[in-house]
Write a protein that holds these residues in place. Structure first.
Motif: not given
Ligand SMILES: [Mg+2]
Length: 108
Positions: A80-81, A83-84, A87-88
């Motif tokens: 999850d981190n 993926t974030k 995206e950033r």
């Protein structure tokens, strides 16, 4: 009493981080070859004539496996981190690129 490393890493965590660092280094090495000799070039003694582009694909694959192994080892690096962060990065990097356009072409 056995002495422990200050970082408190287990042997398995140490090994996975070493693998990750090694694969990062191999990606850097082939990128250097490509910048010097090109994507289609190959080592003159390589009978298979594996191109630098093919070697880069291999090393990126090795790197992704190492990254997945770090995630699977539950060291606080989560999918999850990552993926974030992806995206950033996609949102932030474009303004600093002069020629390329960033697109995510795979879903992992
Ligand atoms: Mg490798």
């Amino acid at each position: 009493m056995a002495e422990e490393n200050f970082n408190q890493l287990t042997p398995a965590q140490t090994e996975l981080l070493a693998l990750l660092a090694e694969e990062c280094g191999e990606v850097v090495q082939i990128v250097g070859k490509i910048l010097r000799h090109g994507l289609k070039s190959h080592h003159p003694k390589d009978e298979d004539e594996t191109t630098n582009a093919e070697l880069l694909a291999k090393e990126i694959g090795d790197l992704l496996i190492a990254a997945d192994a770090v995630v699977a080892a539950q060291m606080g690096v989560t999918r999850d981190n990552i993926t974030k962060a992806e995206e950033r990065k996609v949102r932030s990097i474009q303004q600093y690129l002069h020629h390329a356009t960033i697109r995510q072409t795979w879903n992992r």
